[in-house]
Write an enzyme that holds these catalytic residues in place. Sequence first.
Site, mmCIF file in Angstrom:
data_model
loop_
_atom_site.group_PDB
_atom_site.id
_atom_site.type_symbol
_atom_site.label_atom_id
_atom_site.label_comp_id
_atom_site.label_asym_id
_atom_site.label_seq_id
_atom_site.Cartn_x
_atom_site.Cartn_y
_atom_site.Cartn_z
ATOM 1 N N LYS A 46 -46.541 -3.044 116.081
ATOM 2 C CA LYS A 46 -45.406 -3.908 116.186
ATOM 3 C C LYS A 46 -44.088 -2.900 115.974
ATOM 4 O O LYS A 46 -42.812 -3.363 116.418
ATOM 5 C CB LYS A 46 -45.346 -5.038 115.144
ATOM 6 C CG LYS A 46 -46.339 -6.171 115.062
ATOM 7 C CD LYS A 46 -46.269 -6.647 113.855
ATOM 8 C CE LYS A 46 -47.242 -7.627 113.725
ATOM 9 N NZ LYS A 46 -47.281 -8.359 112.365
ATOM 10 N N ASP A 106 -46.500 10.196 112.731
ATOM 11 C CA ASP A 106 -46.771 10.304 111.035
ATOM 12 C C ASP A 106 -48.175 11.380 111.189
ATOM 13 O O ASP A 106 -47.961 12.332 111.210
ATOM 14 C CB ASP A 106 -47.087 9.277 110.401
ATOM 15 C CG ASP A 106 -46.906 9.122 108.942
ATOM 16 O OD1 ASP A 106 -46.881 10.290 108.467
ATOM 17 O OD2 ASP A 106 -47.087 8.184 108.177
ATOM 18 N N LYS A 134 -42.494 12.729 111.660
ATOM 19 C CA LYS A 134 -42.657 13.101 110.285
ATOM 20 C C LYS A 134 -44.008 14.214 110.041
ATOM 21 O O LYS A 134 -45.055 13.814 109.673
ATOM 22 C CB LYS A 134 -42.890 11.861 109.512
ATOM 23 C CG LYS A 134 -42.792 12.086 107.615
ATOM 24 C CD LYS A 134 -42.581 10.976 107.020
ATOM 25 C CE LYS A 134 -43.932 9.907 106.938
ATOM 26 N NZ LYS A 134 -43.721 8.880 105.935
ATOM 27 N N PHE A 155 -40.946 7.355 102.776
ATOM 28 C CA PHE A 155 -41.725 6.323 103.486
ATOM 29 C C PHE A 155 -40.635 5.647 104.024
ATOM 30 O O PHE A 155 -39.459 5.216 103.141
ATOM 31 C CB PHE A 155 -42.156 5.327 102.332
ATOM 32 C CG PHE A 155 -43.072 4.126 103.005
ATOM 33 C CD1 PHE A 155 -44.385 4.370 103.136
ATOM 34 C CD2 PHE A 155 -42.415 3.205 103.333
ATOM 35 C CE1 PHE A 155 -45.028 3.290 103.752
ATOM 36 C CE2 PHE A 155 -43.128 1.969 103.757
ATOM 37 C CZ PHE A 155 -44.300 2.018 104.095
ATOM 38 N N VAL A 156 -40.414 5.303 105.231
ATOM 39 C CA VAL A 156 -39.160 4.675 106.004
ATOM 40 C C VAL A 156 -39.328 3.325 106.342
ATOM 41 O O VAL A 156 -40.575 2.872 106.762
ATOM 42 C CB VAL A 156 -38.631 5.775 106.928
ATOM 43 C CG1 VAL A 156 -37.987 6.887 106.269
ATOM 44 C CG2 VAL A 156 -39.834 5.940 108.024
ATOM 45 N N ASP A 162 -42.159 -1.169 108.702
ATOM 46 C CA ASP A 162 -42.219 -2.232 107.684
ATOM 47 C C ASP A 162 -42.719 -1.637 106.457
ATOM 48 O O ASP A 162 -43.355 -0.464 106.469
ATOM 49 C CB ASP A 162 -43.527 -3.450 108.185
ATOM 50 C CG ASP A 162 -44.744 -2.951 108.219
ATOM 51 O OD1 ASP A 162 -44.890 -1.958 108.713
ATOM 52 O OD2 ASP A 162 -45.612 -3.611 107.717
HETATM 53 C C1 PRP Z 1 -47.369 2.689 112.331
HETATM 54 C C2 PRP Z 1 -46.391 3.227 113.456
HETATM 55 C C3 PRP Z 1 -47.230 4.075 114.284
HETATM 56 C C4 PRP Z 1 -48.364 4.494 113.325
HETATM 57 C C5 PRP Z 1 -47.961 5.958 113.234
HETATM 58 O O1 PRP Z 1 -47.898 1.435 112.672
HETATM 59 O O2 PRP Z 1 -45.541 1.904 113.869
HETATM 60 O O3 PRP Z 1 -47.830 3.070 115.215
HETATM 61 O O4 PRP Z 1 -48.213 3.900 112.012
HETATM 62 O O5 PRP Z 1 -48.741 6.658 112.178
HETATM 63 P P1 PRP Z 1 -49.888 7.742 112.442
HETATM 64 O O6 PRP Z 1 -49.222 8.967 113.086
HETATM 65 O O7 PRP Z 1 -50.272 8.004 110.949
HETATM 66 O O8 PRP Z 1 -51.051 7.306 113.132
HETATM 67 P P2 PRP Z 1 -48.693 0.632 111.667
HETATM 68 O O9 PRP Z 1 -50.091 0.756 111.833
HETATM 69 O O10 PRP Z 1 -47.998 0.597 110.350
HETATM 70 O O11 PRP Z 1 -48.421 -0.876 112.619
HETATM 71 P P3 PRP Z 1 -47.076 -1.465 113.014
HETATM 72 O O12 PRP Z 1 -46.599 -0.734 114.072
HETATM 73 O O13 PRP Z 1 -47.554 -2.886 113.231
HETATM 74 O O14 PRP Z 1 -46.127 -1.532 111.609
#
Ligand code: PRP
Length: 186
Positions: A46, A106, A134, A155-156, A162
Amino acid sequence: MREQSASQAPRVLLTREQIATRIEQLGAQISRDFAGESVLLLAVLKGASIFLADLARSLSLDAQFEFVMAASYGGARHSQGTVSLLQSVAGPVEGRNVILVEDILDTGRTLNYLLRTLQPRNPRQLKVAVLLDKPARRERAVHADYVGFRIPNHFVVGYGMDFDERYRNLPEICILPMAGPPDPAG
Ligand code: PRP
């Protein structure tokens, strides 16, 4: 999600103005790179939803939208970090200029997985646009073609991102101070 808890109110890292200015620059760069062509913006739900909305409107290109949803099981009990698709790309990818749109790069698990999944479907071009990079927590090498901001290991939240489904609607990108032991795998 992680076993830490938010200890204080979020504090602003990037303002609305900084975000808007940078996205206009990214949009201009992408519009130059794909001048005269159409692009398929493939956003990862999302978190990327708000970045997609602003990036798309900064493009002077014919652009279409698709969405994927990925889940990452990467906590301390899953040190290998497994990604799976909860929703995959509905339409065709072959021969199209695909730009993966992500809020944050990330560990790199999500984008690494998506790139490996999409490449065999023979897109004309496959590019990556991330608002935030990051690098401190990177586990998988991922090349991002368009990067909004490189940020330190905080942590952002906000602007789509979220903590426990909260804060996605903050217009700024904020640091959420965390209490408790750090989760080594995020
Ligand atoms: C977060 C973000 C990316 C992913 C990046 O998604 O939106 O999709 O993590 O992290 P990575 O490089 O460690 O894979 P999340 O799984 O928190 O879902 P969301 O987008 O629904 O918040």
